[in-house]
Design a protein around this motif. Structure first.
Motif, PDB file in Angstrom:
ATOM      1  N   LYS A 130       0.842  -1.195   0.000  1.00 51.31           N
ATOM      2  CA  LYS A 130       0.000   0.000   0.000  1.00 51.31           C
ATOM      3  C   LYS A 130       0.878   1.246   0.000  1.00 51.31           C
ATOM      4  O   LYS A 130       1.995   1.226   0.511  1.00 51.31           O
ATOM      5  CB  LYS A 130      -0.901   0.019   1.235  1.00 51.31           C
ATOM      6  CG  LYS A 130      -1.938  -1.081   1.235  1.00 51.31           C
ATOM      7  CD  LYS A 130      -2.818  -0.976   2.469  1.00 51.31           C
ATOM      8  CE  LYS A 130      -3.857  -2.077   2.478  1.00 51.31           C
ATOM      9  NZ  LYS A 130      -4.692  -2.026   3.673  1.00 51.31           N
ATOM     10  N   THR A 131       0.335   2.342  -0.571  1.00 53.85           N
ATOM     11  CA  THR A 131       1.059   3.612  -0.592  1.00 53.85           C
ATOM     12  C   THR A 131       1.174   4.140   0.829  1.00 53.85           C
ATOM     13  O   THR A 131       0.198   4.112   1.586  1.00 53.85           O
ATOM     14  CB  THR A 131       0.315   4.637  -1.471  1.00 53.85           C
ATOM     15  OG1 THR A 131       0.168   4.081  -2.772  1.00 53.85           O
ATOM     16  CG2 THR A 131       1.067   5.939  -1.564  1.00 53.85           C
ATOM     17  N   GLY A 132       2.338   4.628   1.156  1.00 57.38           N
ATOM     18  CA  GLY A 132       2.566   5.153   2.497  1.00 57.38           C
ATOM     19  C   GLY A 132       1.960   6.534   2.683  1.00 57.38           C
ATOM     20  O   GLY A 132       1.409   7.133   1.760  1.00 57.38           O
ATOM     21  N   ARG A 133       2.053   7.059   3.879  1.00 62.72           N
ATOM     22  CA  ARG A 133       1.537   8.387   4.199  1.00 62.72           C
ATOM     23  C   ARG A 133       2.366   9.458   3.504  1.00 62.72           C
ATOM     24  O   ARG A 133       3.545   9.262   3.238  1.00 62.72           O
ATOM     25  CB  ARG A 133       1.592   8.626   5.706  1.00 62.72           C
ATOM     26  CG  ARG A 133       0.668   7.746   6.481  1.00 62.72           C
ATOM     27  CD  ARG A 133       0.731   8.098   7.948  1.00 62.72           C
ATOM     28  NE  ARG A 133      -0.028   7.128   8.725  1.00 62.72           N
ATOM     29  CZ  ARG A 133       0.112   6.952  10.007  1.00 62.72           C
ATOM     30  NH1 ARG A 133       0.994   7.663  10.675  1.00 62.72           N
ATOM     31  NH2 ARG A 133      -0.623   6.059  10.636  1.00 62.72           N
ATOM     32  N   VAL A 134       1.726  10.608   3.253  1.00 60.63           N
ATOM     33  CA  VAL A 134       2.430  11.737   2.650  1.00 60.63           C
ATOM     34  C   VAL A 134       3.405  12.285   3.679  1.00 60.63           C
ATOM     35  O   VAL A 134       3.056  12.455   4.855  1.00 60.63           O
ATOM     36  CB  VAL A 134       1.424  12.834   2.218  1.00 60.63           C
ATOM     37  CG1 VAL A 134       2.149  14.059   1.710  1.00 60.63           C
ATOM     38  CG2 VAL A 134       0.487  12.290   1.157  1.00 60.63           C
ATOM     39  N   GLY A 135       4.596  12.569   3.232  1.00 58.40           N
ATOM     40  CA  GLY A 135       5.612  13.089   4.136  1.00 58.40           C
ATOM     41  C   GLY A 135       5.431  14.574   4.430  1.00 58.40           C
ATOM     42  O   GLY A 135       4.572  15.248   3.861  1.00 58.40           O
ATOM     43  N   LEU A 136       6.241  15.089   5.311  1.00 62.00           N
ATOM     44  CA  LEU A 136       6.209  16.505   5.660  1.00 62.00           C
ATOM     45  C   LEU A 136       6.726  17.333   4.487  1.00 62.00           C
ATOM     46  O   LEU A 136       7.557  16.857   3.713  1.00 62.00           O
ATOM     47  CB  LEU A 136       7.080  16.759   6.893  1.00 62.00           C
ATOM     48  CG  LEU A 136       6.627  16.066   8.181  1.00 62.00           C
ATOM     49  CD1 LEU A 136       7.670  16.253   9.274  1.00 62.00           C
ATOM     50  CD2 LEU A 136       5.285  16.622   8.627  1.00 62.00           C
ATOM     51  N   PRO A 137       6.244  18.582   4.349  1.00 58.89           N
ATOM     52  CA  PRO A 137       6.752  19.419   3.258  1.00 58.89           C
ATOM     53  C   PRO A 137       8.242  19.691   3.440  1.00 58.89           C
ATOM     54  O   PRO A 137       8.728  19.793   4.566  1.00 58.89           O
ATOM     55  CB  PRO A 137       5.956  20.719   3.377  1.00 58.89           C
ATOM     56  CG  PRO A 137       4.984  20.541   4.480  1.00 58.89           C
ATOM     57  CD  PRO A 137       5.242  19.236   5.150  1.00 58.89           C
TER      58      PRO A 137
END
Length: 114
Positions: free
Chosen positions: A29-36
């Motif tokens: 599964k696609t992981g969480r979006v990282g910090l900017p």
């Protein structure tokens, strides 16, 4: 005679050889979006723009033109009379090629012909 008591566990044996490589599994599964990320460095400064039209503080918008006809020829019948010399033409609403005034500002306009 009778079997004896179970003995103590022995020492672990050596690891065996690696087995054959298995087939490729399904993607995870696609992981969480990282910090900017942090902002980049500023770009180079652009060229200066063209100077604006002179004006007066809080001046209201207006459209006006004053033109003359510098020819001795009579205008053609059923065509716009073209005035070819501009005295004033704010906003460039009067076209000296077509003789048409196309105003971009709504309002009431007064035309005088001498």
């Amino acid at each position: 005679g009778l079997p004896g008591m179970p003995g103590m566990p022995g020492m672990p044996g050596k690891d065996g050889r690696d087995g054959l490589k298995g087939s490729k599994g399904e993607p995870g599964k696609t992981g969480r979006v990282g910090l900017p990320g942090s902002p980049g460095i500023p770009g180079i400064m652009g060229l200066d723009g063209e100077p604006g039209m002179p004006g007066i503080y809080k001046q209201t918008h207006q459209s006006a033109f004053s033109v003359t006809r510098q020819t001795s020829e009579h205008p053609m019948k059923d065509t716009p009379v073209v005035f070819n010399h501009v005295i004033t033409n704010t906003n460039h609403d009067y076209n000296t090629t077509t003789g048409k005034f196309t105003c971009q500002l709504p309002g009431l306009y007064y035309f005088v012909f001498h």
